[in-house]
Design a protein around this motif. Structure first.
Motif, short mmCIF file in Angstrom:
data_model
loop_
_atom_site.label_atom_id
_atom_site.label_comp_id
_atom_site.label_asym_id
_atom_site.label_seq_id
_atom_site.Cartn_x
_atom_site.Cartn_y
_atom_site.Cartn_z
N UNK A 15 4.49 15.01 1.94
CA UNK A 15 5.00 16.04 1.81
C UNK A 15 5.21 16.20 0.38
N UNK A 16 5.31 15.31 -0.44
CA UNK A 16 5.35 15.43 -1.88
C UNK A 16 4.11 15.21 -2.66
N UNK A 39 2.92 9.83 -8.64
CA UNK A 39 3.11 8.89 -9.86
C UNK A 39 4.42 7.94 -9.76
N UNK A 40 4.30 6.72 -10.21
CA UNK A 40 5.06 5.62 -9.69
C UNK A 40 6.62 6.00 -9.88
N UNK A 41 6.96 6.56 -10.77
CA UNK A 41 8.67 7.01 -10.45
C UNK A 41 8.97 7.89 -9.45
N UNK A 44 8.73 5.74 -6.35
CA UNK A 44 9.81 4.59 -6.18
C UNK A 44 10.97 5.70 -5.57
N UNK A 45 11.06 6.57 -5.99
CA UNK A 45 12.37 7.44 -5.48
C UNK A 45 12.29 7.71 -4.16
N UNK A 46 10.88 8.21 -3.76
CA UNK A 46 10.75 8.52 -2.34
C UNK A 46 10.95 7.35 -1.39
N UNK A 47 10.40 6.20 -2.02
CA UNK A 47 10.55 4.93 -1.03
C UNK A 47 11.96 4.10 -0.97
N UNK A 48 12.84 4.72 -1.82
CA UNK A 48 14.12 3.96 -1.60
C UNK A 48 14.97 3.92 -0.57
N UNK A 49 14.97 5.07 0.38
CA UNK A 49 15.67 5.11 1.78
C UNK A 49 14.99 4.02 2.66
N UNK A 50 13.72 3.78 2.37
CA UNK A 50 12.93 3.10 3.19
C UNK A 50 13.06 1.50 2.94
N UNK A 51 13.48 1.08 1.83
CA UNK A 51 13.65 -0.19 1.18
C UNK A 51 15.06 -0.73 1.19
N UNK A 52 15.81 0.12 1.54
CA UNK A 52 17.14 -0.40 1.64
C UNK A 52 17.48 -1.33 2.80
N UNK A 53 18.19 -2.03 2.26
CA UNK A 53 18.71 -3.34 3.11
C UNK A 53 17.44 -4.14 3.86
N UNK A 54 16.27 -4.18 3.24
CA UNK A 54 15.19 -4.91 3.80
C UNK A 54 15.33 -6.29 3.51
#
Length: 222
Positions: A15-16, A39-41, A44-54
């Motif tokens: 989507x992005x 781009x990396x930033x 990383x922003x898009x990935x945040x919700x998926x890396x929460x609590x892992x």
């Protein structure tokens, strides 16, 4: 489930997507992989919700495998970001898995992230330190030069925790290579350790036939 999470990450990335960035990124990576153009930033922003609590869960190798099977390079980057989050849980028994990833869609960007995970296992899994060292010595002889590069570089950044005898043995097994990525890795490993033990590196380099590239890289700070 891992599959649902994989699909959700993929959708967020798609989507992005940015076509212009995608072309530039693909070109920079010799068009080996298609890119979404994140781009990396942004990624990383898009990935945040998926890396929460892992870090509180068991390592989801199924998720990592799905990401490594994906065509898009950012999906491999997601898997590597995920593994970085859970690196404290990695042990000796995960090393074959890491080796398999080094052999999959191999290029310097993914391999150089995996290297750091191997280093963490080496210093954290005290119980299996000797087994880890022995296994990595077999990697240093592997037919796949990306696996050999992983072995050469795995102590990058370990400073005082570096085992110089092991480093020397691994490099010795790779001297005389015509492969750019191996000779560069040798130089990089020596340069990195020279910041901690310049005398060891000096003496090692003085007693070996190194490629011009390895010698140039290795002697940058000494």
């Amino acid at each position: 489930t891992p599959f649902e999470k994989y699909q959700a990450v993929k959708k967020a990335y798609a989507d992005a997507a940015n076509e212009e960035n995608a072309q530039a990124m693909g070109k920079y990576m010799r068009n080996l992989f298609p890119f979404y153009g994140l781009k990396t930033p942004t990624r990383r922003e898009l990935s945040k919700p998926f890396l929460k609590g892992v870090t509180k869960e068991e390592i989801a190798w199924d998720l990592v495998d799905l990401c490594f099977e994906d065509d898009y390079r950012e999906m491999q980057y997601f898997a590597l970001d995920y593994l970085k989050r859970v690196e404290k849980q990695l042990t000796f028994s995960d090393l074959p898995k890491i080796k398999q990833l080094a052999e999959t869609k191999s290029w310097w960007d993914s391999v150089d992230s995996l290297v750091k995970l191997v280093g963490q296992v080496f210093i954290r899994d005290e119980e299996n330190k000797e087994k880890t060292a022995a296994l990595i010595l077999t990697w240093a002889r592997d037919p796949d030069f990306w696996v050999r590069r992983t072995a050469i570089e795995f102590q990058l950044g370990l400073k005082e925790a570096t085992d110089p005898e092991l480093l020397g043995k691994i490099i010795d097994l790779n001297l005389g290579s015509q492969e750019f990525f191996i000779n560069k890795a040798i130089g990089w490993a020596l340069r990195d350790y020279s910041k901690t033990k310049p005398a060891w590196v000096r003496s090692y380099m003085a007693s070996r036939e190194l490629s011009p590239l390895s010698r140039r890289e290795g002697s940058k700070y000494i």
